[in-house]
Motif scaffolding. Structure first.
Motif, mmCIF file in Angstrom:
data_model
loop_
_atom_site.group_PDB
_atom_site.id
_atom_site.type_symbol
_atom_site.label_atom_id
_atom_site.label_comp_id
_atom_site.label_asym_id
_atom_site.label_seq_id
_atom_site.Cartn_x
_atom_site.Cartn_y
_atom_site.Cartn_z
ATOM 1 N N GLY A 1 0.794 -1.224 0.000
ATOM 2 C CA GLY A 1 0.000 0.000 0.000
ATOM 3 C C GLY A 1 0.819 1.264 0.000
ATOM 4 O O GLY A 1 0.272 2.352 -0.229
ATOM 5 N N THR A 2 2.139 1.159 0.247
ATOM 6 C CA THR A 2 3.015 2.334 0.135
ATOM 7 C C THR A 2 3.103 2.722 -1.332
ATOM 8 O O THR A 2 3.418 1.894 -2.192
ATOM 9 N N MET A 3 2.825 3.975 -1.654
ATOM 10 C CA MET A 3 2.754 4.415 -3.048
ATOM 11 C C MET A 3 4.116 4.827 -3.588
ATOM 12 O O MET A 3 4.800 5.672 -2.995
ATOM 13 N N ILE A 4 4.497 4.234 -4.723
ATOM 14 C CA ILE A 4 5.774 4.511 -5.380
ATOM 15 C C ILE A 4 5.520 5.290 -6.670
ATOM 16 O O ILE A 4 4.634 4.939 -7.453
ATOM 17 N N VAL B 1 11.403 4.198 -11.876
ATOM 18 C CA VAL B 1 11.036 4.983 -10.698
ATOM 19 C C VAL B 1 11.687 6.358 -10.789
ATOM 20 O O VAL B 1 12.726 6.543 -11.423
ATOM 21 N N PHE B 2 11.064 7.325 -10.123
ATOM 22 C CA PHE B 2 11.627 8.669 -10.023
ATOM 23 C C PHE B 2 12.533 8.703 -8.808
ATOM 24 O O PHE B 2 12.146 8.279 -7.716
ATOM 25 N N THR B 3 13.764 9.193 -8.961
ATOM 26 C CA THR B 3 14.760 9.137 -7.894
ATOM 27 C C THR B 3 14.961 10.502 -7.235
ATOM 28 O O THR B 3 14.449 11.524 -7.706
ATOM 29 N N HIS B 4 15.749 10.511 -6.156
ATOM 30 C CA HIS B 4 16.027 11.766 -5.461
ATOM 31 C C HIS B 4 16.875 12.703 -6.307
ATOM 32 O O HIS B 4 16.981 13.896 -6.006
ATOM 33 N N GLU C 1 22.446 2.499 -9.825
ATOM 34 C CA GLU C 1 22.948 3.874 -9.903
ATOM 35 C C GLU C 1 22.504 4.712 -8.712
ATOM 36 O O GLU C 1 23.147 4.709 -7.674
ATOM 37 N N SER C 2 21.383 5.430 -8.812
ATOM 38 C CA SER C 2 20.981 6.308 -7.712
ATOM 39 C C SER C 2 20.483 5.537 -6.503
ATOM 40 O O SER C 2 20.533 6.036 -5.379
ATOM 41 N N ALA C 3 19.991 4.300 -6.716
ATOM 42 C CA ALA C 3 19.518 3.436 -5.621
ATOM 43 C C ALA C 3 18.483 4.133 -4.745
ATOM 44 O O ALA C 3 18.469 3.963 -3.526
ATOM 45 N N SER C 4 17.620 4.930 -5.327
ATOM 46 C CA SER C 4 16.608 5.645 -4.545
ATOM 47 C C SER C 4 15.304 5.687 -5.310
ATOM 48 O O SER C 4 15.251 5.425 -6.522
ATOM 49 N N TYR C 5 14.238 6.012 -4.594
ATOM 50 C CA TYR C 5 12.930 6.206 -5.221
ATOM 51 C C TYR C 5 12.055 7.017 -4.277
ATOM 52 O O TYR C 5 12.493 7.409 -3.184
ATOM 53 N N GLY D 1 5.524 9.786 -1.466
ATOM 54 C CA GLY D 1 5.918 11.173 -1.700
ATOM 55 C C GLY D 1 7.226 11.584 -1.060
ATOM 56 O O GLY D 1 7.620 12.751 -1.154
ATOM 57 N N ILE D 2 7.953 10.643 -0.431
ATOM 58 C CA ILE D 2 9.179 10.944 0.304
ATOM 59 C C ILE D 2 10.359 10.216 -0.327
ATOM 60 O O ILE D 2 10.245 9.045 -0.719
ATOM 61 N N ALA D 3 11.510 10.891 -0.436
ATOM 62 C CA ALA D 3 12.706 10.288 -1.028
ATOM 63 C C ALA D 3 13.336 9.297 -0.054
ATOM 64 O O ALA D 3 13.650 9.648 1.088
ATOM 65 N N VAL D 4 13.523 8.049 -0.520
ATOM 66 C CA VAL D 4 14.121 6.988 0.290
ATOM 67 C C VAL D 4 15.186 6.286 -0.533
ATOM 68 O O VAL D 4 15.255 6.422 -1.755
ATOM 69 N N ARG D 5 16.004 5.500 0.156
ATOM 70 C CA ARG D 5 17.101 4.827 -0.537
ATOM 71 C C ARG D 5 17.166 3.360 -0.155
ATOM 72 O O ARG D 5 16.777 2.972 0.940
ATOM 73 N N ASN D 6 17.668 2.545 -1.098
ATOM 74 C CA ASN D 6 17.943 1.151 -0.760
ATOM 75 C C ASN D 6 18.937 1.101 0.388
ATOM 76 O O ASN D 6 19.804 1.969 0.510
#
Length: 308
Positions: A20-23, A41-44, A287-291, A295-300
Motif C-alpha cells: 500500500g506504500t505508493m511509489i 522509478v523517479f529518484t532523489h 545507480e541512484s539506488a533511490s525512489y 511522496g518521500i525520497a528513500v534509498r535502498n
C-alpha cells in the motif's frame, strides 16, 4: 513477472515498506507490491531509473510521524530516508538553518529531522492523447474541466463533458478507491497543473483555504505532490476507518510553513516509534539506488550505502 528474491542464510534481509506504500513510477503512483522489474522509478536525483528486481520479506516496522503527511508512513528500521536537520522552521518563504542533505535510518529519525519531498518532476510534459473531438480547445480549459469532472463524479461529471469520460478512465482510473494519479500530471507546466487543481476544487476568487477528500491513496499522494509543487502549504492525513479508506488533503493559497530548498520540500519529523511486524517490499534500483515512497525520497539499504 515480478522477481521476488529468496532469503538465504548469511544474507541480510531487504529493508522495505508495507503493501500500500505508493511509489512514483512512469505509469503513476502505484502500490509498492505492484511495481515490477523494468518499471522506471523517479529518484532523489530527479531522474527516471529502471527497477532491477523486487524483494519481499516479513519484518518489524517503524512508524514515522511527520508534520503535513499521513500518520502511517511505515518502514523497516534500517530503511534510509533523505534528510536534512533544521531547528528553525520559518512561517512562509524558505527554510532556515538547514544542514546539508544526507541519509538517516528510519529508527534514528527524531524531532529536528526533515524528510524530502520533490517539487520538480523533470522536463514539462504535454497532456497525452486528448480526444480528437476536443482539438482546437485550449488544453488549459480541458484540464480545468477534467478536474471538475473528478470532483463531480457519476452522471453529473459525464454531463459536463461526455468526450472526456473515456480519457479520464484511461488516465485517472475509476471512482472511489480505483482513482489513480498519472506521473505526467506532475510534470505539466505550472499553468496546466493550476488549471487542473482549480477545476478539482471549483476554485473561487476569494478562497484562501481548500480541502479534498477521497478514498484513493494513489490519487491523494499524487495530488499532495502537485499542490506542493505549486508552492502551497498543506498536509495529507489518513481519515480512514477499519474497512473504509479515506484521505484528506488541505492547503492554503498564502502563508503556512513551506520549507522549500534545492528542489524539495523538507517536512519535519515529529517522532518515530515501533510498529507492527508486516510483509514488506523493497526495490533494487541501480545507480541512484533511490525512489519516492508515499511522496518521500528513500534509498535502498546496503552495507556500501550505509558505510557498514
Amino acid at each position: 513477472m515480478t522477481t521476488h528474491a529468496p532469503q538465504t542464510p548469511g544474507h541480510p534481509l531487504p529493508t522495505g515498506f508495507p503493501a500500500g506504500t505508493m511509489i512514483l513510477i512512469r505509469r503513476g503512483l502505484v502500490p509498492i507490491e505492484d511495481v515490477i522489474a523494468g518499471d522506471e522509478v523517479f529518484t532523489h536525483q530527479r531522474l527516471w531509473r529502471p527497477v532491477a528486481a523486487t524483494m519481499r520479506t516479513t519484518a518489524p516496522t517503524v512508524r514515522v510521524h511527520c508534520a503535513s503527511l499521513a500518520s502511517d508512513l511505515a518502514a523497516t528500521a534500517d530503511r534510509p530516508f533523505r534528510t536534512r536537520v533544521a531547528r528553525v522552521f520559518l512561517e512562509g518563504g524558505e527554510a532556515g538553518e538547514l544542514s546539508s542533505a544526507g541519509w538517516t535510518r528510519a529508527r534514528d529519525l527524531a524531532e529536528g529531522h526533515r524528510l524530502a519531498s520533490p517539487l520538480d518532476f523533470g522536463e514539462p510534459q504535454p497532456v497525452p492523447g486528448l480526444p480528437a473531438s476536443l482539438t482546437g480547445i485550449d488544453p488549459i480549459d480541458v484540464l480545468g474541466t477534467a478536474g471538475n469532472m473528478i470532483r463531480l463524479k457519476g452522471e453529473a461529471a459525464a454531463a459536463l463533458c461526455p468526450e472526456l469520460v473515456g480519457w479520464l478512465a484511461e488516465h485517472f482510473g475509476g471512482y472511489g478507491a480505483g482513482r489513480r494519479f498519472p506521473a505526467w500530471a506532475l510534470a505539466m507546466p505550472d499553468e496546466s497543473r493550476q488549471a487542473f487543481l482549480d477545476g478539482l476544487v471549483n476554485d473561487g476568487p476569494h478562497r484562501d483555504q481548500f480541502a479534498v477528500r477521497m478514498y484513493s491513496k494513489s490519487f491523494m499522494v499524487g495530488l499532495r505532490l502537485l499542490v506542493c509543487s505549486l508552492g502551497y502549504a498543506g498536509g495529507l492525513s489518513d481519515q480512514g476507518k477499519p474497512g473504509k479508506p479515506g484521505w484528506l488533503l488541505s492547503w492554503k493559497r498564502e502563508g503556512g510553513r513551506r520549507p522549500d530548498h534545492d528542489g524539495f520540500r523538507w517536512h519535519p519529523v515529529t517522532r518515530a516509534e515501533h510498529g507492527r511486524e508486516a510483509e514488506v517490499f523493497s526495490l533494487s534500483v541501480p545507480e541512484s539506488a533511490s525512489y519516492i515512497a508515499d511522496g518521500i525520497a528513500v534509498r535502498n539499504c546496503t552495507r556500501r550505502l550505509m558505510g557498514l
